[in-house]
Scaffold this active site. Sequence first.
Site: not given
Ligand code: NAD
Length: 951
Positions: A709, A743
Amino acid sequence: MNEIKIVTDMMARYPFDDAARARIKARALRWMSHDSGTDNATALLQGYDLSSAEGQALMELAEAYLRIPDGATRAQLLRDKLRQAGWKSGNANNKLTKLIGHVMKLGKAVSGTPIDPLAMPVMHGAASAVMRGLAQHFVMGETIESALDKAHKEHREREKYSFDMLGEGARTYDQSERYFQSYLHAIKAVGGKGHISIKLSALHPKFEETHRRICFDDLVQKLTLLCAEAKAQNVEIRIDAEEERRLDLMLDLIDAISGKVELQDWNGLGLAVQAYLKRTPQTIAFLQDMAKRHNRILGVRLVKGAYWDSEIKYAQMAGLADFPVYTRKAHTDLSYILCAQQLLQSSNIYPAFGSHNAMTLAAVAELANEDRSAFETQRLVGMGDAIHEAMRAEGYNIGVYAPVGPHNDLLPYLVRRLLENGANTSFVKQTAQHDNIALADPYDLISAKPIAMHSGIRTPENLYPDRKNSLAPDLGHEGELVALQNTIRKAKSAPVIGGADVPRLFDKAHKAFSSWQKTDADERAKLLEKLADTLHKNRDHVLRLLQSEGRKTLRDAIGEWREAIDFCRYYAAQARKDFQPQTLPGPDGESNIYTREGRGVFVCIAPWNFPLAIFLGQCAASLAAGNCVIAKPAEQTPKIGALAIDLAHRAGFPKDVVQVAQGDGKIGAELVNHPHCAGVAFTGSYDVGKIIQRALAAKDGPIVPLIAETAGLNACAIDSSALPEQAMDDIILSAFGSAGQRCSALRILLLDDKATPAIIPLLKGAMEALTLGDPFDTATDVGPLIDGDAAQNVREAVQNLKQKGAVIYECTGGDHPDCVPPIAVDMTGNPLPDAEIFGPVLQVYRVKNLTDSVKELNSRGYALTFGLHTRLSSREREMKALAEAGNVYINRSMIGAVVGVQPFGGHGRSGTGPKAGGPNTLLAYSHEKHISNNTAAAGGNISLVVLQEGS
Ligand code: NAD
């Protein structure tokens, strides 16, 4: 307050014996037979049943037609509404209904035909005349002067008028100032010739319990000025009743005003109370006590209540313990009688009774022993004429509630009143249909059956058939709000945070899986339900962490905590439904069994913006489907993640079945790359989603599924038929709620250029009314961003926008270093953006053609949420089909998807699906197994052979 208990108690205190009841009925019949012609409301309801397609289309037309600024949109609305119904007849028994019938029939005949373009301007004129006619019958005048003039011309000075400067509540300080000035002006103009009704939500844009700190003193000051002027002019003031969640605040305000020295020895202060509220007897007792304390006579108008359907919906949505209102009309009618008795017996209250129900008014007269001086009645202009006329002829004091204001502003309100009176149980409708029930006594109606709540209305807790709804504290009550804040403050803070030894975590999880996968779906469901209850019990601890670590406002924190509970219960119900072995039909002599089972060790990776709901939602889905879980919270919110897993263990999940892995992206990557990772549930940015997808694709061994997501580029389209105030509430909440860190948040406002003049000033004003700052302060609308880095990124993006567009409004305030003030920038002329800015930033595009803009947006590849505000059904149809989005929201906010109600998630660059909290979520977390067994292999098909002949 239990409805059955209250009603039982009221029945025991019912004040009338058989003789009194006979007198009431005779009196009501006498008044009803008074012939003063059919009033307009009755005629309209006779002609157009509001539950019919025609009635509904007419109301929808009335709500929007006059306020639409441009001819093209008005014409389209008219065409849509003509198409919506047959318009064959209209029971034409008075001038207004006859006119409506003719116009609509003619319109239907020409609409869509070759002469449509020629006929439309004529139709326009006719429809305007109809709508103005409708408004004129229910609105006293567009200005206070014209209303007074009309009262004078109709020789109705004998009736006491309560003028109401109606319209929507204020959304901006400018609007509230305008309302204040118009009240002041009206008081001066009326000068002793009537009452002025005042709506507190018109005097302050933040008239809410959570914003008491901000609105209270301001409202006291404004009300004092209005009352002082009213005292000087010998005008009485009536404060209008509003939603129950504003009542505590309203009573405290009235208490403060009533105690003012400068308003002593003035008996012109009053308010309305609503009989449909279970707490009204306590309210009346409070008012009596208050009036006595201040040595004054208080005017109290008793009405049945104008917000019934919205009170029911609000209670269900907010997860309140129970409804504040009765669920049956007869219960309200009974309550009215007992409240009327209480008012008549209160020494410091002069009561008025607002009703169009002859039985109710006849009962009031009985309670007062027909003493004409003990009370006055009140009806709405255009309604209840006959009964009140009859009462006036018998010497009763009759008042009229007289809406005053521009027709464009008043029609939405008027429609609500008509709908209320057109509802099935309403007296006006029953008399319009000559229904015998109109003369039924509530006592008889209630005693005919065991006392019960209405079975067609689901209580907040029982909203869903297969699971409990999450309940929440009621933020509309001062006592509850203050108590909640205190317990949150006292809740213990941080749990222990572990590290992440990835190989060890997998080792344990892998071993645990062999026994966990054998658990029955029902057993897993029970553990999830236990987890939901554990979350509920640990409310204060959870909320505290969501506020301190997640930087959430109280309202957002409660929303998230409820969502996590809902996820657990929803997936429990799904597991029970979808994870039982199913026998499939097939040939005799063969059994075909289809099952689903867990895949193995699932890696769940969550973002910081929903550190509990998304984090635990992923875990709950994995567990429900029979997987073991290693869950990694975002590095910004480790404590909430740790607490969530701790609660899961306390609820009974074995320690190795669900484990937490703390760390940043590196740990996330290590988890994804581990050979025992059997599936990944990821929510976060698009870029990281792609990194994970590539990492999984590059792995040897099994093909590991990814449920992702990711980000959205969410727009809301607004055309000129939208109600600006309604649209504004949703824009502000969707763009700036949670400081834009959702999001689903609104990023791009696509504004039809005809809607611009109404929307832009409202947007500026509504942004000005936002409070920035500390998330622990309940008056805060926009808190700080999650950390300094996030704030820095958003600030840079804002700088960039400022170079390309013109700032519409930028908020100020918010002394937290990571607060980024909400901003709206006019980007018209620029291409639509390519990616989200994850903060309180709204990019506005004024467009000529909404369709083209939505096509351009689609080309960006995201497909998460899309909002639309319109009254045009044709536009709605077009946009629903056109907009690439997983979730489309029409005439509501774009955030706050509820588990199982609005399954959430997108496609394209926004994610893989299946949606979270939807009917197919668990399927992706499991694999399927089918067992086909030739049961006839050894010795033939016994079951077939032993079949009885003839059965
Ligand atoms: P992010 O992608 O930076 O991080 C999300 C998670 O991924 C964190 O736990 C992070 O530690 C982990 N991560 C980072 N690099 C990784 C890698 N290489 N391998 C595996 N895991 C890794 O996102 P964020 O800043 O925490 O959240 C905000 C983003 O999330 C926004 O883009 C928002 O739109 C999106 N979001 C989407 C939904 C949805 O349902 N579509 C819901 C909430 C947030």
